[in-house]
Design a protein around this motif. Structure first.
Motif, PDB file in Angstrom:
ATOM      1  N   MET A   1       0.765  -0.967  -0.105  1.00  0.00           N
ATOM      2  CA  MET A   1      -0.262   0.184  -0.171  1.00  0.00           C
ATOM      3  C   MET A   1       0.782   1.289   0.019  1.00  0.00           C
ATOM      4  N   THR A   2       0.692   1.834  -0.567  1.00  0.00           N
ATOM      5  CA  THR A   2       1.539   3.532  -1.082  1.00  0.00           C
ATOM      6  C   THR A   2       0.810   4.539  -0.089  1.00  0.00           C
ATOM      7  N   THR A   3       1.501   5.264   0.646  1.00  0.00           N
ATOM      8  CA  THR A   3       1.084   6.534   1.092  1.00  0.00           C
ATOM      9  C   THR A   3       1.633   7.711   0.297  1.00  0.00           C
ATOM     10  N   THR A   4       1.817   7.534  -1.029  1.00  0.00           N
ATOM     11  CA  THR A   4       2.391   8.530  -1.797  1.00  0.00           C
ATOM     12  C   THR A   4       1.000   8.627  -2.397  1.00  0.00           C
ATOM     13  N   ALA A   5       0.647  10.381  -2.624  1.00  0.00           N
ATOM     14  CA  ALA A   5      -0.591  11.190  -2.551  1.00  0.00           C
ATOM     15  C   ALA A   5      -0.358  10.987  -4.136  1.00  0.00           C
ATOM     16  N   LEU A   6      -1.944  11.196  -5.082  1.00  0.00           N
ATOM     17  CA  LEU A   6      -1.709  10.599  -6.042  1.00  0.00           C
ATOM     18  C   LEU A   6      -2.716  12.117  -6.578  1.00  0.00           C
ATOM     19  N   PRO A   7      -1.780  12.744  -8.053  1.00  0.00           N
ATOM     20  CA  PRO A   7      -2.434  13.695  -8.310  1.00  0.00           C
ATOM     21  C   PRO A   7      -4.304  13.661  -8.669  1.00  0.00           C
ATOM     22  N   PRO A   8      -4.203  14.989  -8.166  1.00  0.00           N
ATOM     23  CA  PRO A   8      -6.562  14.868  -8.319  1.00  0.00           C
ATOM     24  C   PRO A   8      -6.748  14.864 -10.029  1.00  0.00           C
ATOM     25  N   SER A   9      -8.276  14.397  -9.927  1.00  0.00           N
ATOM     26  CA  SER A   9      -8.021  14.630 -11.415  1.00  0.00           C
ATOM     27  C   SER A   9      -9.192  15.893 -11.015  1.00  0.00           C
ATOM     28  N   PRO A  10      -9.849  16.252 -12.463  1.00  0.00           N
ATOM     29  CA  PRO A  10     -10.879  18.126 -12.450  1.00  0.00           C
ATOM     30  C   PRO A  10     -11.854  17.495 -11.742  1.00  0.00           C
ATOM     31  N   ARG A  11     -12.354  16.592 -11.387  1.00  0.00           N
ATOM     32  CA  ARG A  11     -13.215  15.962 -10.907  1.00  0.00           C
ATOM     33  C   ARG A  11     -13.191  15.863  -9.109  1.00  0.00           C
ATOM     34  N   THR A  12     -11.785  15.497  -8.846  1.00  0.00           N
ATOM     35  CA  THR A  12     -11.364  14.913  -7.361  1.00  0.00           C
ATOM     36  C   THR A  12     -10.717  16.376  -6.468  1.00  0.00           C
ATOM     37  N   ARG A  13     -10.816  17.056  -7.397  1.00  0.00           N
ATOM     38  CA  ARG A  13      -9.851  18.205  -6.948  1.00  0.00           C
ATOM     39  C   ARG A  13     -10.749  18.748  -6.308  1.00  0.00           C
ATOM     40  N   VAL A  14     -10.582  19.095  -4.533  1.00  0.00           N
ATOM     41  CA  VAL A  14     -11.060  19.412  -3.601  1.00  0.00           C
ATOM     42  C   VAL A  14     -11.034  20.896  -3.700  1.00  0.00           C
ATOM     43  N   ARG A  15     -11.657  21.964  -4.145  1.00  0.00           N
ATOM     44  CA  ARG A  15     -10.905  23.490  -4.030  1.00  0.00           C
ATOM     45  C   ARG A  15     -12.042  24.163  -3.070  1.00  0.00           C
ATOM     46  N   ARG A  16     -12.842  24.030  -2.067  1.00  0.00           N
ATOM     47  CA  ARG A  16     -13.487  24.545  -1.142  1.00  0.00           C
ATOM     48  C   ARG A  16     -12.458  23.865   0.312  1.00  0.00           C
ATOM     49  N   VAL A  17     -11.977  24.938   1.121  1.00  0.00           N
ATOM     50  CA  VAL A  17     -11.738  23.898   2.059  1.00  0.00           C
ATOM     51  C   VAL A  17     -10.226  23.532   1.699  1.00  0.00           C
ATOM     52  N   ALA A  18      -8.825  23.526   0.405  1.00  0.00           N
ATOM     53  CA  ALA A  18      -8.451  22.614   0.329  1.00  0.00           C
ATOM     54  C   ALA A  18      -7.407  21.021   1.214  1.00  0.00           C
ATOM     55  N   GLU A  19      -7.228  22.994   2.239  1.00  0.00           N
ATOM     56  CA  GLU A  19      -5.744  22.221   3.041  1.00  0.00           C
ATOM     57  C   GLU A  19      -6.650  21.055   3.781  1.00  0.00           C
ATOM     58  N   LEU A  20      -7.771  20.754   3.921  1.00  0.00           N
ATOM     59  CA  LEU A  20      -8.805  19.381   4.442  1.00  0.00           C
ATOM     60  C   LEU A  20      -8.292  18.283   3.740  1.00  0.00           C
ATOM     61  N   ALA A  21      -8.170  18.263   2.194  1.00  0.00           N
ATOM     62  CA  ALA A  21      -8.077  17.307   1.590  1.00  0.00           C
ATOM     63  C   ALA A  21      -7.227  16.212   1.196  1.00  0.00           C
ATOM     64  N   SER A  22      -6.959  15.269   0.805  1.00  0.00           N
ATOM     65  CA  SER A  22      -5.694  14.388   0.610  1.00  0.00           C
ATOM     66  C   SER A  22      -5.887  13.172  -0.702  1.00  0.00           C
ATOM     67  N   TYR A  23      -5.164  12.725  -1.168  1.00  0.00           N
ATOM     68  CA  TYR A  23      -5.475  12.028  -2.061  1.00  0.00           C
ATOM     69  C   TYR A  23      -4.622  11.115  -1.777  1.00  0.00           C
ATOM     70  N   GLU A  24      -4.191  10.959  -0.605  1.00  0.00           N
ATOM     71  CA  GLU A  24      -2.971   9.291   0.158  1.00  0.00           C
ATOM     72  C   GLU A  24      -4.326   8.036  -0.070  1.00  0.00           C
ATOM     73  N   GLN A  25      -3.752   7.331  -0.205  1.00  0.00           N
ATOM     74  CA  GLN A  25      -4.676   5.930  -1.423  1.00  0.00           C
ATOM     75  C   GLN A  25      -4.983   5.125   0.860  1.00  0.00           C
ATOM     76  N   THR A  26      -3.473   5.472   1.147  1.00  0.00           N
ATOM     77  CA  THR A  26      -3.828   5.104   3.008  1.00  0.00           C
ATOM     78  C   THR A  26      -5.124   5.560   3.548  1.00  0.00           C
ATOM     79  N   ALA A  27      -4.696   7.035   3.684  1.00  0.00           N
ATOM     80  CA  ALA A  27      -6.282   7.959   4.112  1.00  0.00           C
ATOM     81  C   ALA A  27      -7.274   7.228   3.278  1.00  0.00           C
TER      82      ALA A  27
END
Length: 218
Positions: A1-27
């Protein structure tokens, strides 16, 4: 299981309060593995729908199941959908009404479901569901028969496009509100487990896994 954050796609990119977002598989996996239910949003000629259903994860896929006659299961194989899981962890009380918020863990998965056609994989998936519901139970119950499996559709969606959003901690008050005298803090929210209740027609002693249900953390 990787802990590397994957790049978000145009429809998964969190724009509202983006600092709370994560794209990590473990999360993502932690949120999905803690859930028994997900909500699936899709659209058909009658409009938009969002339906709750049981879910479980096996490696890089999220699984669901239902009757062969299920309208939803048929539609999910024909178009992209959005699957969501949310855990509420607490209410956050701030000094101003508009700064009140909640602590939570949430995940959104995008993609298209595919049918698990291989009978061996279908059986393994249903066994995994039973193991998720109650570890150790599968060895004690009657397994599914050919008729039951023939009437059941198992679908899975790849966990390749997703976003996680989580919040924890206390309120973030505006500087101008700090002098306002009112209690602030967190009201934790937890899921409780009650003691097992035997069925009226039960004839067996309670197994260890059922007896331990109320003592384990939810």
């Amino acid at each position: 299981m990787t802990t590397t954050a994957l790049p978000p796609s145009p429809r998964t990119r969190v724009r509202r309060v983006a600092e709370l977002a994560s794209y990590e598989q473990t999360a993502l996996y932690a949120i999905l593995d803690a859930a028994y239910l997900c909500h699936i949003a899709f659209h058909d000629d009658k409009g938009s729908h969002c339906i709750p259903t049981a879910c479980w994860r096996i490696d890089g896929h999220l699984y669901i199941h239902g009757s062969n006659g299920s309208r939803m299961l048929k539609l999910l194989q024909d178009s992209d959908v959005c699957v969501t899981v949310t855990h509420l962890d607490g209410l956050v009380l701030a000094r101003s009404a508009f700064n009140h918020t909640m602590n939570y863990r949430s995940a959104m998965v995008y993609g298209r479901f595919e049918k698990v056609s291989d009978i061996g994989q279908q059986h393994a998936a249903m066994d995994a569901l039973m193991e998720k519901l109650m570890p150790g139970r599968l060895a004690h119950v009657r397994g599914g028969n050919a008729k039951e499996y023939a009437a059941t559709t198992v679908l899975r969606i790849a966990l390749d496009e997703y976003a996680v959003k989580q919040r924890k901690g206390g309120p973030l008050d505006d500087a101008g509100d700090m002098a306002h005298a009112v209690w602030t803090g967190e009201l934790p929210f937890t899921h409780g487990r009650g003691a097992a209740i035997a069925d009226a027609l039960n004839t067996c002693d309670i197994p260890a896994y059922a007896a331990a249900w109320s003592t384990e953390s939810a």
